[in-house]
Each structure stands twice: as C-alpha cells, then as structure tokens.
Design an enzyme around this catalytic site. Structure first.
Site, short mmCIF file in Angstrom:
data_model
loop_
_atom_site.label_atom_id
_atom_site.label_comp_id
_atom_site.label_asym_id
_atom_site.label_seq_id
_atom_site.Cartn_x
_atom_site.Cartn_y
_atom_site.Cartn_z
CB SER A 161 0.96 0.05 0.38
OG SER A 161 0.22 1.15 0.89
CE1 TYR A 170 -2.36 -3.96 2.23
CE2 TYR A 170 -1.71 -1.68 3.06
CZ TYR A 170 -2.14 -2.52 1.98
OH TYR A 170 -2.15 -2.30 0.62
N1 LIG Z 1 -5.96 -0.17 -4.18
C1 LIG Z 1 -4.97 0.50 -3.52
O1 LIG Z 1 -5.58 1.62 -3.29
C2 LIG Z 1 -3.78 0.01 -3.24
C3 LIG Z 1 -3.11 0.82 -2.29
C4 LIG Z 1 -1.66 0.32 -2.13
C5 LIG Z 1 -1.27 -1.15 -2.36
N2 LIG Z 1 -2.16 -1.82 -2.83
C6 LIG Z 1 -1.83 -3.16 -3.06
O2 LIG Z 1 -1.93 -3.41 -4.47
C7 LIG Z 1 -2.30 -4.92 -4.41
C8 LIG Z 1 -3.55 -5.27 -5.33
O3 LIG Z 1 -4.62 -4.72 -4.56
P1 LIG Z 1 -6.01 -4.02 -5.60
O4 LIG Z 1 -6.25 -2.89 -4.92
O5 LIG Z 1 -5.85 -4.65 -6.91
O6 LIG Z 1 -7.20 -5.15 -4.75
P2 LIG Z 1 -7.71 -6.31 -5.32
O7 LIG Z 1 -8.63 -6.10 -6.64
O8 LIG Z 1 -8.58 -6.81 -4.17
O9 LIG Z 1 -6.81 -7.52 -5.39
C9 LIG Z 1 -6.18 -8.15 -4.81
C10 LIG Z 1 -5.85 -9.55 -5.62
O10 LIG Z 1 -5.15 -10.45 -4.47
C11 LIG Z 1 -5.61 -11.61 -4.59
N3 LIG Z 1 -5.46 -12.22 -3.58
C12 LIG Z 1 -5.78 -12.19 -2.23
N4 LIG Z 1 -5.35 -12.91 -1.27
C13 LIG Z 1 -4.79 -13.88 -2.09
C14 LIG Z 1 -4.23 -15.14 -1.75
N5 LIG Z 1 -4.08 -15.59 -0.44
N6 LIG Z 1 -3.56 -16.11 -2.78
C15 LIG Z 1 -3.72 -15.42 -4.11
N7 LIG Z 1 -4.28 -14.49 -4.40
C16 LIG Z 1 -4.80 -13.54 -3.40
C17 LIG Z 1 -7.22 -11.34 -5.05
O11 LIG Z 1 -7.40 -12.50 -5.92
P3 LIG Z 1 -8.41 -13.86 -5.24
O12 LIG Z 1 -9.34 -13.18 -4.37
O13 LIG Z 1 -9.13 -14.43 -6.50
O14 LIG Z 1 -7.44 -14.87 -4.57
C18 LIG Z 1 -7.08 -10.25 -5.72
O15 LIG Z 1 -6.93 -10.79 -7.23
C19 LIG Z 1 -2.51 -5.50 -3.18
O16 LIG Z 1 -1.03 -6.00 -2.79
C20 LIG Z 1 -2.68 -4.18 -2.20
O17 LIG Z 1 -2.09 -4.23 -0.81
C21 LIG Z 1 -3.24 -1.22 -3.12
#
Ligand SMILES: NC(=O)c1ccc[n+]([C@@H]2O[C@H](COP(=O)([O-])OP(=O)(O)OC[C@H]3O[C@@H](n4cnc5c(N)ncnc54)[C@H](OP(=O)(O)O)[C@@H]3O)[C@@H](O)[C@H]2O)c1
Length: 289
Positions: free
Chosen positions: A140, A153
């Site tokens: 991130s 985080y």
């Molecule tokens: N969206 C943003 O602005 C942003 C910015 C920077 C970085 N990121 C990073 O991008 C990645 C994806 O995030 P996203 O924005 O796509 O959010 P999201 O839609 O909430 O996706 C997060 C995913 O992680 C899974 N997850 C969470 N805890 C878990 C665990 N203990 N074991 C297995 N799976 C787990 C969730 O699935 P289940 O609930 O089914 O387990 C979900 O599929 C993350 O690492 C986040 O930090 C996002």
C-alpha cells in the site's frame, strides 16, 4: 507477452475487491487460478463464474496450515504454481499511539506480514523446483508514506515491502521474482468493512468508497478519477506475466500519483496564501517589476 497462457496462479483475498478482479483478468489471459479466502459461499460463487479455470479453497491466511493447504491445492488441482499473489487484507483503523491495542496490532501483522511470509515459504518450495515463478505482495502507499492510514497497517505494509526486497535477493538465483504492488485509494468494500459494515454488503457496494474517495481525490491525487480494482489487476497481470521477466525487488506503485508529491489543486491555494502574505509583509521594501 502479457499472456498468462499455461500459467497457474494463487490469489489470496480473492473473494472480493482487488483479488476477485485480478482472478477475472488472469483467467481472461489464459491462467488457471486458485481463489483463496475465508468466505466459502462467496469464494465458490467467484470461482463458479470463472468456470473450470478457477477453484476456490477456504483459507485463513493467518493459519500456516491453511496456507500450506492452499499451495498444495494449486499443485494438486492444476499441476504447477507460477504466481502467488499475497493480497488478503483488512482495513486500517487509526488508533493513537497512547491507546494502541497490542493484540489488534498482532492480528494486523498476522494477515499483512506473517501471512505474506508463510505464502512465500510454501510457494518458493514449488517454484524453486520448477526454476521459475512470480510472487506479488500487495502492499500500500501507507507502507512508505506516513499519515494516511492507521499505524498497525502502515507498519505491516512497510515491513512487507522490505520483506519483498529481501526475498527477491534470495530467490532470484532460483528463477523466482518477488515484487510488491502498492495501491493508492481503490474503490472496494474494504473501507465499508473497516467502518463496521457486514462484509458481503460492503463488497456489493463499492460505490460507497467511490463517493468517499471522489470527495478527496482532487486534493490528494494529480489524476482526478477514482482508482478501480481493474487498475491494480492490470498491474498484477504485468508482474505475473513474462513481460516483467527482468523486474524483481521492485515496489510497483499504482496510486494516481498520491505518493509523487502535492497535486497542483492542493498547492494552488497555499501558494496564493504564501505569496499574498509575502507581498503584504514585504510591501514597504518590495520593488515593483
Ligand atoms: N482498496 C484500497 O484502497 C487499498 C489500498 C491499498 C492497499 N490495499 C490492499 O489491497 C488488498 C485487497 O484489499 P481490497 O481493497 O480488495 O479489500 P477487500 O475487498 O476487503 O478484500 C480483502 C480480501 O482479503 C480477504 N481476507 C481478509 N482477511 C483474511 C484472512 N485472514 N484470510 C484469508 N483472506 C482474508 C477477504 O476475504 P474473506 O473475508 O472471504 O476472508 C477479502 O477477499 C489488501 O491487502 C489491502 O490492504 C487496498
């Protein structure tokens, strides 16, 4: 070169958001994909939509045995492993240093750092035998720019970026590339989950995040539109494909320019204030040109 024909990928956190979109893009480019996450029903639905090229395995990435089973599943089902995308994650709430909860800190580290290491441990064993592979650790902008997100985080993401470089130094001689991919603000359900919304409901409504990001984008990003999951999926496609065969130990930033500096829209008013104040203060001695 961007084709993933014949390749097998594991994507953690692929039940929603960035991971689910990346799974779609990878399959469209010819890959077989293992969808990993905790929500069985949602994960199976994502896999079903992608047909025989995808398979769901229920995985909690904070449990080492689950991570091992996930990598084993890819090899059993599809015969090899070319790409691991460590993407699973959960949002970042801000807690003041004086109020930190060390158990919550451990929980964030378990998903954003320890799980990344566990994934690399089991993937590297398979990839080293094959003599090639690409590992993508989703980090991130919080991992290298302070003040945007919560401390737990941000620290976990910073460590994951550095761990990526360390692993790249070790694994390069085995033909394994290791890169991190750092998104800026991307419209997913992650933000709503972080604010307490029920996960499936949050994932079905990325427009809430889109509206919130849209309200600050002009001041934070030089690019004036909202980042989408596809923006990250396309960058992941590059890192997974042979087009990036000479790229390792890199942190690919996809953030609309957030981390590059201050957008002109934010600076314009401050500049006017600065020079206005300067002129008023220096008026008596200022020579008109
Ligand atoms: N969206 C943003 O602005 C942003 C910015 C920077 C970085 N990121 C990073 O991008 C990645 C994806 O995030 P996203 O924005 O796509 O959010 P999201 O839609 O909430 O996706 C997060 C995913 O992680 C899974 N997850 C969470 N805890 C878990 C665990 N203990 N074991 C297995 N799976 C787990 C969730 O699935 P289940 O609930 O089914 O387990 C979900 O599929 C993350 O690492 C986040 O930090 C996002």
């Amino acid at each position: 070169m961007l084709s993933l024909e014949g390749k097998v990928a594991v994507i953690t956190g692929a039940t929603s958001g960035i991971g689910a979109r990346t799974a779609e893009v990878f399959v469209a480019e010819g890959a077989k994909v293992v969808i990993a996450g905790r929500r069985q029903e949602r994960g199976e639905a994502v896999a079903r939509k992608l047909g025989d090229a995808a398979s769901f395995i229920s995985t909690d990435v904070s449990v080492e045995a689950d991570v091992k089973a996930m990598i084993d599943h890819a090899v059993d089902r599809f015969g090899r492993l070319d790409c691991l995308m460590n993407n699973a994650g959960k949002g970042s709430q801000f807690t003041a240093i004086a109020d930190v909860d060390l158990e919550q800190f451990d929980a964030v580290i378990a998903v954003h750092l320890r799980a990344v290491l566990a994934g690399m441990k089991y993937a590297a064993r398979v990839m080293a035998e094959q003599g090639n592979g690409s590992i993508i650790n989703v980090a991130s902008v919080n991992g290298f720019r302070a003040g945007l997100g919560g401390h737990y985080y941000a620290a976990a993401k910073a460590a994951s970026i550095h761990l990526t470089r360390c692993a790249a130094m070790e694994l390069g001689e085995k033909g394994i590339r290791v890169n991190s991919l750092s998104p800026g603000m991307i419209a997913t359900g992650g933000f709503a989950k972080n604010m307490g919304m029920q996960p499936d409901e949050a994932d079905d409504h990325p427009e809430y995040a889109e509206a919130a990001i849209g309200s600050v984008a002009a001041r934070w990003q030089p690019l004036q539109y909202v980042g989408r999951t596809d923006d990250i999926a396309q960058a992941a496609l590059f890192l997974a494909s042979d087009a990036s065969r000479f790229v390792t130990g890199h942190n690919l930033v996809v953030d609309g320019g957030i981390s590059a500096g201050w957008p002109i829209a934010a600076v314009r008013t401050d500049r006017e204030m600065f020079f206005g104040q300067f002129r008023r203060a220096a008026q008596p001695v200022l020579v008109e040109r």
